[in-house]
Structure formats: structure tokens, C-alpha cells
Design an enzyme around this catalytic site. Structure first.
Site, mmCIF file in Angstrom:
data_model
loop_
_atom_site.group_PDB
_atom_site.id
_atom_site.type_symbol
_atom_site.label_atom_id
_atom_site.label_comp_id
_atom_site.label_asym_id
_atom_site.label_seq_id
_atom_site.Cartn_x
_atom_site.Cartn_y
_atom_site.Cartn_z
ATOM 1 N N ARG A 37 0.915 -1.062 0.144
ATOM 2 C CA ARG A 37 0.116 0.140 -0.034
ATOM 3 C C ARG A 37 0.956 1.155 -0.032
ATOM 4 O O ARG A 37 0.350 2.343 0.703
ATOM 5 C CB ARG A 37 -0.894 0.016 1.295
ATOM 6 C CG ARG A 37 -2.067 -1.115 1.018
ATOM 7 C CD ARG A 37 -3.228 -0.629 0.181
ATOM 8 N NE ARG A 37 -4.319 -1.479 0.081
ATOM 9 C CZ ARG A 37 -5.298 -1.589 0.622
ATOM 10 N NH1 ARG A 37 -5.585 -0.701 1.467
ATOM 11 N NH2 ARG A 37 -6.334 -2.469 0.450
ATOM 12 N N ARG A 41 -3.127 6.375 -0.334
ATOM 13 C CA ARG A 41 -3.511 7.327 0.532
ATOM 14 C C ARG A 41 -2.666 8.035 1.483
ATOM 15 O O ARG A 41 -3.001 9.298 1.902
ATOM 16 C CB ARG A 41 -4.896 7.130 1.383
ATOM 17 C CG ARG A 41 -6.092 6.806 0.546
ATOM 18 C CD ARG A 41 -7.164 6.337 1.050
ATOM 19 N NE ARG A 41 -6.945 5.055 1.627
ATOM 20 C CZ ARG A 41 -7.745 4.058 2.345
ATOM 21 N NH1 ARG A 41 -8.758 4.716 2.494
ATOM 22 N NH2 ARG A 41 -7.357 3.006 2.688
ATOM 23 N N ARG A 50 -5.895 12.192 -7.471
ATOM 24 C CA ARG A 50 -7.096 11.186 -7.689
ATOM 25 C C ARG A 50 -8.427 12.254 -7.175
ATOM 26 O O ARG A 50 -9.563 11.582 -7.336
ATOM 27 C CB ARG A 50 -7.184 10.231 -6.199
ATOM 28 C CG ARG A 50 -6.588 8.897 -6.554
ATOM 29 C CD ARG A 50 -7.458 7.967 -7.264
ATOM 30 N NE ARG A 50 -8.734 8.056 -6.765
ATOM 31 C CZ ARG A 50 -9.204 7.469 -5.746
ATOM 32 N NH1 ARG A 50 -8.495 6.677 -4.950
ATOM 33 N NH2 ARG A 50 -10.530 7.393 -5.480
ATOM 34 N N ASP A 86 -6.449 -2.884 -8.177
ATOM 35 C CA ASP A 86 -7.127 -3.346 -6.601
ATOM 36 C C ASP A 86 -7.425 -4.835 -7.101
ATOM 37 O O ASP A 86 -7.194 -5.553 -8.145
ATOM 38 C CB ASP A 86 -8.335 -2.796 -6.455
ATOM 39 C CG ASP A 86 -8.694 -3.062 -5.183
ATOM 40 O OD1 ASP A 86 -8.150 -2.443 -3.980
ATOM 41 O OD2 ASP A 86 -9.431 -3.973 -4.784
ATOM 42 N N TYR A 161 -15.021 -11.562 -0.471
ATOM 43 C CA TYR A 161 -15.916 -10.332 -0.806
ATOM 44 C C TYR A 161 -17.330 -10.631 -1.527
ATOM 45 O O TYR A 161 -18.210 -10.289 -1.455
ATOM 46 C CB TYR A 161 -15.025 -9.351 -1.659
ATOM 47 C CG TYR A 161 -14.048 -8.523 -0.657
ATOM 48 C CD1 TYR A 161 -14.682 -7.642 0.247
ATOM 49 C CD2 TYR A 161 -12.823 -8.734 -0.752
ATOM 50 C CE1 TYR A 161 -13.609 -6.790 1.041
ATOM 51 C CE2 TYR A 161 -11.773 -8.046 -0.005
ATOM 52 C CZ TYR A 161 -12.229 -7.274 0.836
ATOM 53 O OH TYR A 161 -11.457 -6.689 1.665
HETATM 54 O O1 CP3 Z 1 0.205 0.477 -2.893
HETATM 55 C C1 CP3 Z 1 -0.252 -0.509 -3.276
HETATM 56 O O2 CP3 Z 1 -0.021 -1.796 -2.409
HETATM 57 C C2 CP3 Z 1 -1.033 -0.977 -4.588
HETATM 58 C C3 CP3 Z 1 -2.405 -0.929 -4.906
HETATM 59 C C4 CP3 Z 1 -3.333 -1.955 -4.028
HETATM 60 C C5 CP3 Z 1 -4.439 -1.293 -3.626
HETATM 61 N N1 CP3 Z 1 -5.176 -2.481 -3.098
HETATM 62 C C6 CP3 Z 1 -4.974 0.081 -3.925
HETATM 63 C C7 CP3 Z 1 -6.141 0.740 -3.304
HETATM 64 C C8 CP3 Z 1 -3.117 -3.009 -3.686
HETATM 65 C C9 CP3 Z 1 -2.068 -3.916 -3.766
HETATM 66 C C10 CP3 Z 1 -4.460 -3.491 -3.039
HETATM 67 C C11 CP3 Z 1 -4.616 -4.586 -2.561
HETATM 68 C C12 CP3 Z 1 -5.998 -5.045 -1.749
HETATM 69 N N2 CP3 Z 1 -7.413 -4.402 -2.112
HETATM 70 C C13 CP3 Z 1 -6.138 -5.822 -0.986
HETATM 71 C C14 CP3 Z 1 -5.034 -6.831 -0.445
HETATM 72 C C15 CP3 Z 1 -4.174 -5.976 0.509
HETATM 73 C C16 CP3 Z 1 -4.385 -5.941 1.634
HETATM 74 O O3 CP3 Z 1 -4.480 -4.908 2.241
HETATM 75 O O4 CP3 Z 1 -4.982 -6.844 2.589
HETATM 76 C C17 CP3 Z 1 -7.442 -5.900 -0.362
HETATM 77 C C18 CP3 Z 1 -8.390 -6.682 0.608
HETATM 78 C C19 CP3 Z 1 -8.057 -5.022 -1.180
HETATM 79 C C20 CP3 Z 1 -9.614 -4.650 -1.222
HETATM 80 C C21 CP3 Z 1 -9.716 -3.155 -0.782
HETATM 81 N N3 CP3 Z 1 -9.516 -2.214 -1.806
HETATM 82 C C22 CP3 Z 1 -9.820 -2.325 0.448
HETATM 83 C C23 CP3 Z 1 -10.150 -3.213 1.738
HETATM 84 C C24 CP3 Z 1 -9.641 -1.111 0.443
HETATM 85 C C25 CP3 Z 1 -9.876 -0.001 1.336
HETATM 86 C C26 CP3 Z 1 -11.266 0.650 1.444
HETATM 87 C C27 CP3 Z 1 -11.113 2.028 2.103
HETATM 88 O O5 CP3 Z 1 -11.429 2.832 1.547
HETATM 89 O O6 CP3 Z 1 -11.028 1.709 3.510
HETATM 90 C C28 CP3 Z 1 -9.578 -0.775 -0.943
HETATM 91 C C29 CP3 Z 1 -9.506 0.465 -1.864
HETATM 92 C C30 CP3 Z 1 -7.976 0.991 -2.061
HETATM 93 N N4 CP3 Z 1 -7.247 -0.073 -2.879
HETATM 94 C C31 CP3 Z 1 -7.607 2.128 -2.117
HETATM 95 C C32 CP3 Z 1 -6.324 2.031 -2.699
HETATM 96 C C33 CP3 Z 1 -4.920 2.974 -2.647
HETATM 97 C C34 CP3 Z 1 -8.021 3.259 -1.207
HETATM 98 C C35 CP3 Z 1 -9.119 3.790 -2.266
HETATM 99 C C36 CP3 Z 1 -9.058 5.455 -2.202
HETATM 100 O O7 CP3 Z 1 -7.568 5.852 -2.146
HETATM 101 O O8 CP3 Z 1 -9.644 6.126 -2.274
#
Ligand code: CP3
Length: 353
Positions: A37, A41, A50, A86, A161
């Protein structure tokens, strides 16, 4: 199937990078570090770019996805980029009604719970993955000798999910389904495996040098359920990218009791969460598996001297492993001060490997 001659692992751009060397069990001259991650953010330049664009739209805009992938590399001098995307993107590209709701996570229009629901899932076509190939291609052209890591969600985490239709704490829906309707569960996880496998393959063919399978929620499973109802699908996802020569990494949280089984699905590297010290992880894995991890993300907000001591203890706990890539034990918390991440990278690089 093999990589083209212009792939970064084949033309030599990334094959001797510290990251790839450590993943292959070599000891490079600096300890490689990147952060799960890291693209997202915690960076003001990310939040600015974004503004006004929904998460999944950002992932499917090749220029934007590429720029966000590069931001943390420029800022922190990390040893790898992780592709900004994602785990639900393959679902979206297949035509499943899914969105990422800010502050919530992935939400589906209708949950997938019966054999008929599974049978109705659309197939992910190769062509639908073109925006992913384009974003990866643009990114790799900028990265030079810094490897790009591709990723996908493991079938259990995706299915968690899909069955619940939204994030859940205990994953009761999928854990019931694997016993109550094992045939539908098998079909669902096979579908998810192929979707994730194709997503991984598109990233690797377009220039990613390694690939990580995220089974974030596998820690909710006992060993028997993991081995019998989940591991075969994770293996199937990875079968799409096996033998290309790109290191494969497997990570989940709360996985101390299933670590060996996660290695046994056929990966080169195991990512360890913050709960299990790396010397103990190394012992459980027989001392033969390169490790990735496992700075506790909670300590990123502790005073620097506390964090520094913790980082040094992570580095020494990995001393017996055949290779070590420094990472967090889970993702960067959004409120993290980016300057702290930069300082952690400097510290890791300053310590003799
Ligand atoms: O920087 C990185 O690691 C690359 C990008 C990445 C994202 N998601 C971007 C993202 C990666 C590798 C993921 C994987 C992902 N997505 C996982 C596995 C990793 C982990 O953390 O366990 C999971 C479970 C998801 C599903 C998911 N997507 C969740 C639970 C969320 C958070 C929701 C929230 O707003 O709290 C996301 C959204 C997400 N994916 C964001 C990012 C940067 C945030 C969205 C935003 O910036 O508006």
C-alpha cells in the site's frame, strides 16, 4: 510461454536488482525494501491526483495508474514499485457489478451464494485486460532498473468479498459455503483463481518482474479448511504464471498457523505479517524460503527511536533466512507521515545486508 526478449527480467534491467536477488535467495549488497500500500492514501500527491476520480476509474486509466505507481518510488527510493490497482479489478473487467466504496471497501451489486450465481459469472476475456497491459507498459518504461511487482487477490479473499457482497470481519459466509455447498464453493474459487491468474499474467507479460498473491483474509481459516478448500484454488491461480522466471510471493495476515501450507501452493517467497517474528517464520519454513516482512505498521506512528529499534530487530530476525525483502506486516496506514517511510528506507539501506 516465455517472456519476450524486451522483458526487464530478460534484457537484464531488473534481473540483478536487489529485490529480485533477495527473492531468489541471494544476498544483494543492499537490503531491498518496499511497502504494501505504498501507492495510495498516505501520499499528498496521490490524493491530489485522485481528486474527483473514483477508485476503480483511476485503476482503469492507464496514465493515472502508472503515475500513482511511480509516485512512491520517486519519493522514497524504495527498491520496487507495486502496481496501482485493486484485487477486484479482474471482477470489474469481467463485467461483475462491483465498486469500491470509500471508507468501506469492495461492494458487489449482488452477492454470489449459490451454484446458479456462480454459473452466471461472466468470463474475464484477454482483451478486457488491455488497460492493465497499457498501464504496466507505461510504468516499466519509466522504472528502468527498479522492478515492478504485479499482484492479485487470492481466490479465498476474493470469494470472501463475493459471497458476503461487502467486507466482513469473520467471513462467516464463505466459511459456511465451503462446507455446506462444496461444489459451488469449488466452482466459485476456480472462477476467482482464473480471473486473478489472468490478471497476474497480463501484468507479468507487460513487464512486471515479480508477482504477489494477496490472501489477506486467509488468517480466518484453520489449517484443515485452508488445505482442503482454499489451497487448490490458490495453486490454480499461480499456475497461470508459473515457470516464467518471475518470483512469486504469497502474503496474508494472521497466517502464522498456515504459513507452511501457503508456501506449499508453490511460491518462491513467503510474506509474513507483523504477528510472527521472522526467525520463527524461518524456522517453521525449514530455513529454505526467502522471506518478506514484517515491520509492524502500528509502529510507523511511534517515536523514531522506538521505530528504529523495531526495524533493526526485524533486520536481525531475518539473518538466518536465505533472502530477505523488508516490508510492513500489512499495508501502510493512510494517516502515516510519508517522511517516516522515507526515513525507514534510508535506515534499511544504511544497515549492512
Ligand atoms: O500500494 C499498493 O499496495 C498498490 C495498490 C493496492 C491497492 N489495493 C490500492 C487501493 C493493492 C496491492 C491493493 C490490494 C487489496 N485491495 C487488498 C489486499 C491487500 C490488503 O491490504 O490486505 C484488499 C483486501 C483490497 C480490497 C480493498 N480495496 C480495500 C479493503 C480497500 C480499502 C477501502 C477503504 O477506503 O478503506 C480498497 C481500496 C483501495 N485499494 C485504496 C487503494 C489505494 C483506497 C482507495 C482510495 O484511495 O480512495
Amino acid at each position: 510461454m516465455t517472456f519476450s526478449a524486451s522483458h526487464p527480467l530478460v534484457d537484464g534491467r531488473t534481473s540483478d536488482s536487489p529485490l529480485i536477488a533477495a527473492y531468489q535467495g541471494r544476498r544483494p549488497d543492499r537490503r531491498p525494501v518496499w511497502f504494501m500500500r505504498q501507492a495510495g492514501r498516505s501520499l499528498p500527491e496521490y490524493r491530489k491526483l485522485r481528486e474527483g476520480t473514483a477508485m476503480l476509474d483511476a485503476c482503469l486509466d492507464p496514465g493515472m495508474a502508472s503515475e500513482i505507481t511511480l509516485q512512491p518510488v520517486r519519493r522514497h527510493d524504495v527498491d520496487a514499485a507495486i502496481f496501482f490497482s485493486d484485487i477486484v479489478i479482474p471482477l470489474k473487467l469481467a463485467g461483475v457489478d462491483v465498486d469500491i466504496v470509500p471508507g468501506v471497501g469492495p461492494v458487489l451489486g449482488s452477492p454470489v451464494r449459490t451454484a446458479a450465481d456462480v454459473a452466471a459469472l461472466p468470463e474475464l476475456t484477454d482483451e478486457a485486460l488491455n488497460p492493465i497491459r497499457e498501464a504496466v507498459g507505461k510504468t516499466v518504461a519509466e522504472l528502468g532498473s527498479t522492478p515492478l511487482i504485479g499482484f492479485a487477490g487470492a481466490p479465498f479473499t476474493l470469494a470472501a468479498y463475493m459471497v458476503e457482497g461487502k467486507p466482513s470481519r469473520d467471513h462467516l459466509g464463505p466459511r459456511t459455503m465451503m462446507h455446506a455447498d462444496p461444489d459451488a464453493w469449488g466452482a466459485l474459487t476456480a472462477w476467482a483463481a482464473d480471473a486473478s491468474g489472468k490478471f497476474l499474467r497480463a501484468q507479468l507479460e507487460a513487464g512486471a518482474s515479480a508477482a504477489q498473491l494477496f490472501d489477506s483474509w486467509a488468517g480466518s481459516l484453520g489449517l484443515a479448511d485452508y488445505v482442503n478448500h482454499v489451497a487448490p484454488a490458490s495453486r490454480r491461480a499461480l499456475d497461470h504464471v508459473r515457470g516464467l522466471g518471475a518470483p512469486l510471493i504469497h502474503f496474508g495476515t494472521g497466517t502464522s498457523e498456515i504459513l507452511v501450507a501457503m508456501h506449499d501452493v508453490g511460491v518462491d517467497v513467503v510474506g509474513v505479517d507483523y504477528r510472527l517474528p521472522l526467525d520463527e517464520a524461518n524456522r517453521r519454513l525449514g530455513g529454505t524460503v526467502p522471506l518478506q516482512g514484517n515491520i509492524d505498521p502500528a509502529l510507523l506512528s511511534a517515536p523514531w527511536n522506538v521505530l528504529e529499534e523495531h526495524v533493526r530487530s526485524v533486520l536481525s530476525a531475518a539473518a538466518g533466512a536465505p533472502g530477505h525483502v523488508v516490508n510492513l506486516g500489512h499495508g501502510v496506514p493512510p494517516e502515516t507521515d510519508p517522511a517516516v517511510l522515507t526515513r525507514v528506507v534510508e535506515l534499511v539501506h544504511s544497515v549492512a545486508p
